[in-house]
Design an enzyme around this catalytic site. Structure first.
Site, PDB file in Angstrom:
ATOM      1  N   LYS A  63       1.045   0.037  -1.241  1.00 52.63           N
ATOM      2  CA  LYS A  63       0.108  -0.431  -0.212  1.00 52.63           C
ATOM      3  C   LYS A  63       0.880  -1.337   0.750  1.00 52.63           C
ATOM      4  CE  LYS A  63      -3.965  -3.482   0.381  1.00 52.63           C
ATOM      5  NZ  LYS A  63      -5.083  -4.204  -0.261  1.00 52.63           N
ATOM      6  N   ASP A  80      -4.195  -8.120   6.409  1.00 57.29           N
ATOM      7  CA  ASP A  80      -5.548  -7.739   6.005  1.00 57.29           C
ATOM      8  C   ASP A  80      -6.514  -8.856   6.390  1.00 57.29           C
ATOM      9  OD1 ASP A  80      -7.833  -6.762   4.861  1.00 57.29           O
ATOM     10  OD2 ASP A  80      -7.197  -7.090   2.773  1.00 57.29           O
ATOM     11  N   LYS A  97     -12.803 -11.514   6.263  1.00 57.29           N
ATOM     12  CA  LYS A  97     -12.557 -12.479   5.183  1.00 57.29           C
ATOM     13  C   LYS A  97     -12.916 -13.887   5.658  1.00 57.29           C
ATOM     14  CE  LYS A  97      -8.689 -10.187   2.829  1.00 57.29           C
ATOM     15  NZ  LYS A  97      -9.321 -10.023   1.509  1.00 57.29           N
ATOM     16  N   ASP A 108      -0.224  -8.707   1.922  1.00 54.32           N
ATOM     17  CA  ASP A 108      -0.885  -7.468   1.511  1.00 54.32           C
ATOM     18  C   ASP A 108       0.020  -6.241   1.670  1.00 54.32           C
ATOM     19  OD1 ASP A 108      -3.202  -6.751   0.226  1.00 54.32           O
ATOM     20  OD2 ASP A 108      -4.269  -6.166   2.054  1.00 54.32           O
ATOM     21  N   ASP A 141     -13.189  -4.495   3.859  1.00 47.70           N
ATOM     22  CA  ASP A 141     -12.137  -5.285   3.212  1.00 47.70           C
ATOM     23  C   ASP A 141     -11.582  -4.576   1.965  1.00 47.70           C
ATOM     24  OD1 ASP A 141     -10.404  -7.351   2.885  1.00 47.70           O
ATOM     25  OD2 ASP A 141     -11.866  -8.771   2.081  1.00 47.70           O
ATOM     26  N   GLU A 154      -9.932  -2.002   1.841  1.00 51.15           N
ATOM     27  CA  GLU A 154      -9.195  -1.048   2.687  1.00 51.15           C
ATOM     28  C   GLU A 154      -7.967  -0.480   1.984  1.00 51.15           C
ATOM     29  OE1 GLU A 154      -8.564  -4.210   2.658  1.00 51.15           O
ATOM     30  OE2 GLU A 154      -6.397  -4.053   2.476  1.00 51.15           O
ATOM     31  N   ARG A 156      -7.539   0.665  -1.022  1.00 48.11           N
ATOM     32  CA  ARG A 156      -7.839   1.912  -1.748  1.00 48.11           C
ATOM     33  C   ARG A 156      -8.031   3.081  -0.790  1.00 48.11           C
ATOM     34  NH1 ARG A 156     -12.966  -0.750  -4.614  1.00 48.11           N
ATOM     35  NH2 ARG A 156     -11.654  -2.574  -4.240  1.00 48.11           N
TER      36      ARG A 156
HETATM   37  N1  BES Z   1      -5.898  -7.442  -0.134  1.00 48.62           N
HETATM   38  C1  BES Z   1      -7.130  -7.702  -0.773  1.00 48.62           C
HETATM   39  C2  BES Z   1      -6.981  -8.140  -2.244  1.00 48.62           C
HETATM   40  C3  BES Z   1      -6.267  -9.434  -2.518  1.00 48.62           C
HETATM   41  C4  BES Z   1      -6.993 -10.580  -2.737  1.00 48.62           C
HETATM   42  C5  BES Z   1      -4.907  -9.491  -2.634  1.00 48.62           C
HETATM   43  C6  BES Z   1      -6.349 -11.766  -3.035  1.00 48.62           C
HETATM   44  C7  BES Z   1      -4.248 -10.675  -2.925  1.00 48.62           C
HETATM   45  C8  BES Z   1      -4.985 -11.816  -3.138  1.00 48.62           C
HETATM   46  C9  BES Z   1      -8.014  -6.466  -0.756  1.00 48.62           C
HETATM   47  O1  BES Z   1      -7.849  -5.628   0.329  1.00 48.62           O
HETATM   48  C10 BES Z   1      -9.431  -6.942  -0.754  1.00 48.62           C
HETATM   49  O2  BES Z   1      -9.792  -7.604   0.181  1.00 48.62           O
HETATM   50  N2  BES Z   1     -10.186  -6.597  -1.787  1.00 48.62           N
HETATM   51  C11 BES Z   1     -11.530  -7.025  -1.895  1.00 48.62           C
HETATM   52  C12 BES Z   1     -12.316  -5.874  -2.476  1.00 48.62           C
HETATM   53  C13 BES Z   1     -13.793  -6.068  -2.454  1.00 48.62           C
HETATM   54  C14 BES Z   1     -14.299  -6.065  -1.023  1.00 48.62           C
HETATM   55  C15 BES Z   1     -14.442  -4.986  -3.255  1.00 48.62           C
HETATM   56  C16 BES Z   1     -11.585  -8.228  -2.831  1.00 48.62           C
HETATM   57  O3  BES Z   1     -10.824  -8.278  -3.802  1.00 48.62           O
HETATM   58  O4  BES Z   1     -12.353  -9.136  -2.550  1.00 48.62           O
HETATM   59 ZN    ZN Z   2      -5.960  -5.658   1.245  1.00 47.92          ZN
HETATM   60 ZN    ZN Z   3      -9.028  -6.203   2.006  1.00 44.02          ZN
END
Ligand code: BES
Ligand code: ZN
Ligand code: ZN
Length: 491
Positions: free
Chosen positions: A248, A253, A260, A271, A330, A332, A334
């Site tokens: 990834k 992000d 966020k 990210d 968010d 994204e 996946r």
């Molecule tokens: N890049 C983030 C995940 C992340 C969070 C990486 C903290 C490193 C530290 C990912 O794209 C994300 O935002 N995931 C969301 C998913 C949710 C919306 C289902 C998350 O983990 O909040």
């Molecule tokens: Zn992300």
């Molecule tokens: Zn994200």
């Protein structure tokens, strides 16, 4: 930094400073020379604690044992304490062998030195660097364990390549989103291919459209930086196995329209850690001349907001033909992985397919910020990764899929939904989402590593600095090395 490995007796090696590991908390060990002074300084020899005896030109550091995963952080901590110090240009270290004929500790020491010497100062006007130029490792026999210079040198060489590649990944991840965007990652890949004799294909917007990567295109749409899908290939003669890594590479992000909160957006330059780890792995395997065919794929995209942003409620059509209901922009990573994994499977039929991603905050909650989570359909492949992580010095823990969580990513209007209907088990539901984009041929060959915790930590931990750690690089190099030795996941 120059390393020199020698049979010379440690005492006779000329150096500005000797680094001495202490594993005996009571300092009773006959090797500990300065017992009185150390006791006076209240040095107790705990893991990663230091005692500098300036006049003796000795720096003592505590370790819980002589295993690689204790030696590596101890040495790194000692080296780090010399940051900015110009008095010590040369150091010497004993080899601390703890097994007959086993050079593993030479590698751990080498990695400890180079990982501990790392600093990211690209944006600092005043650079704070390590001034050590020469490191001597003495093979003087302390415990009747003998090692030839050849065997020890090979281990040192592997350690140098592994740590340098890890630091290379750290630099990329630490670089700001203003200086590192999808095109930058593609340039780094192309340069690497040129320098290390690899093949490199970069898909730009036009080709990504031609391939119908609907979810890569959607995530990328609001950014002024166009996406790139990168494919690096290292193809030795008569490979023992074929392995593909998919990373990834979200160069930023913001969360997209499901924006966020401010506090969570900071550090999201990290990210791109999965993709950056792929670059480090490709650098190392090509330098190690390893007899395994290795492919590295990176989905390089920036997730931003704007009038043209993709939206919660959209339905995306992926390259595989499967449709995805977007309920949160968010989630994204996946989406990008769905297309890039599919592309990787079309391009290469591999024996192992491993994706690495800073995929979920839930993973950090679940296993803590120092540990990666390993998931997959095949326990033997998962075990191969867990064991490799252990020898590499990285922490990894398994998480298990189940049919009840699988139901929570069903969609009423598309083939699958990009978020789960439950707020629990988010690391697993993300993994199970990705598993929907693994074809029949690769089902048992695939593993997913969520590196959201260890990829970027804003404090020093063991051999890792503040910021990017290079998570995934060391662990995956060990996987490839095992395959090179002919150890499949079955054996
Ligand atoms: N890049 C983030 C995940 C992340 C969070 C990486 C903290 C490193 C530290 C990912 O794209 C994300 O935002 N995931 C969301 C998913 C949710 C919306 C289902 C998350 O983990 O909040
Ligand atoms: Zn992300
Ligand atoms: Zn994200």
């Amino acid at each position: 930094m120059n390393f020199n490995i020698t049979h010379d007796i440690n005492k006779e090696i000329k150096a500005d400073l000797e680094i001495i590991i202490v594993i005996d908390k009571n300092l009773n060990h006959t090797f500990v020379q300065d017992k009185k002074l150390l006791k006076k300084a209240a040095f107790e020899g705990g893991q990663d604690t230091l005692c500098m005896l300036v006049e003796k030109e000795r720096l003592y550091v505590g370790a819980d044992s002589l295993s690689g995963s204790d030696l590596r952080p101890a040495i790194a901590t000692a080296i780090r304490s010399l940051m900015g110090n110009k008095s010590y240009k040369s150091i010497k270290i004993a080899s601390y062998l703890n097994h007959p004929e086993c050079p593993a500790n030479i590698r751990a020491i080498t990695e400890g030195v180079l990982l501990g010497a790392y600093s990211f100062d690209r944006y600092k006007s005043k650079k704070n660097r390590i001034h050590i130029k020469n490191v001597s490792i003495s093979l003087e026999d302390y415990s009747n364990y003998e090692l030839s210079i050849e065997v020890a040198s090979k281990s040192l060489h592997n350690g140098e390549i592994t740590a340098t590649a890890t630091n290379f990944t750290r630099d990329i991840v630490n670089t700001t989103p203003e200086d590192c965007y999808p095109e930058t990652l593609a340039k780094i890949a192309k340069n690497l291919a040129k320098e290390n004799n690899m093949e490199c294909t970069v898909l730009c917007l036009k080709e990504i459209k031609q391939k119908k990567m609907g979810s890569v295109l959607a995530v990328a749409r609001a950014s002024r930086h166009k996406p790139r899908v990168i494919h690096l290939a290292y193809k030795p003669n008569k490979p023992k196995a074929v392995i593909s890594f998919v990373g990834k590479g979200l160069t930023y992000d913001s969360g997209g329209l499901s924006l966020k909160p401010a506090d969570y957006m900071v550090t999201m330059k990290s990210d791109k850690s999965g993709g950056s780890a792929v670059l480090g792995i490709m650098k190392a395997v090509s330098e190690l001349n390893i007899p395994v065919e290795v492919h590295g794929f990176i989905g390089a995209v920036e997730n931003m907001i704007g009038g043209d942003a993709f939206k919660p409620d959209d339905v995306l059509k992926t390259m595989s033909g499967k449709t995805i209901e977007v309920r949160n922009t968010d989630a994204e990573g996946r989406l990008v992985l769905a297309d890039v994994l599919w592309y990787a499977q079309q391009e290469v039929k591999s024996d192992y397919l491993i994706d690495m991603a800073t995929l979920t905050g839930a993973c950090v909650v679940g296993v803590g910020e120092y540990t990666s989570a390993v998931m997959g359909n095949n326990q033997e492949v998962v075990n191969l990764i867990l064991e490799s992580a252990k020898t590499s010095g990285e922490l990894a823990s398994p998480l298990y899929f189940n049919r009840y969580l699988a139901k929570t990513i069903k969609s009423q209007i598309a083939d699958i939904c990009n978020i789960s209907s439950t707020r629990y088990g988010g690391a697993i539901t993300a993994g199970q989402f990705i598993s929907e984009f693994i074809d029949e041929k690769h089902k048992d060959k695939w593993a997913h590593i969520d590196i959201a915790g260890p990829a970027f930590v804003e404090s020093i931990w063991g051999e890792n600095p503040h910021g990017a750690s290079g998570a995934g690089v060391r662990m995956m190099l060990r996987v490839v090395e095992r395959l090179a030795r002919g150890e499949s996941h079955g054996g």
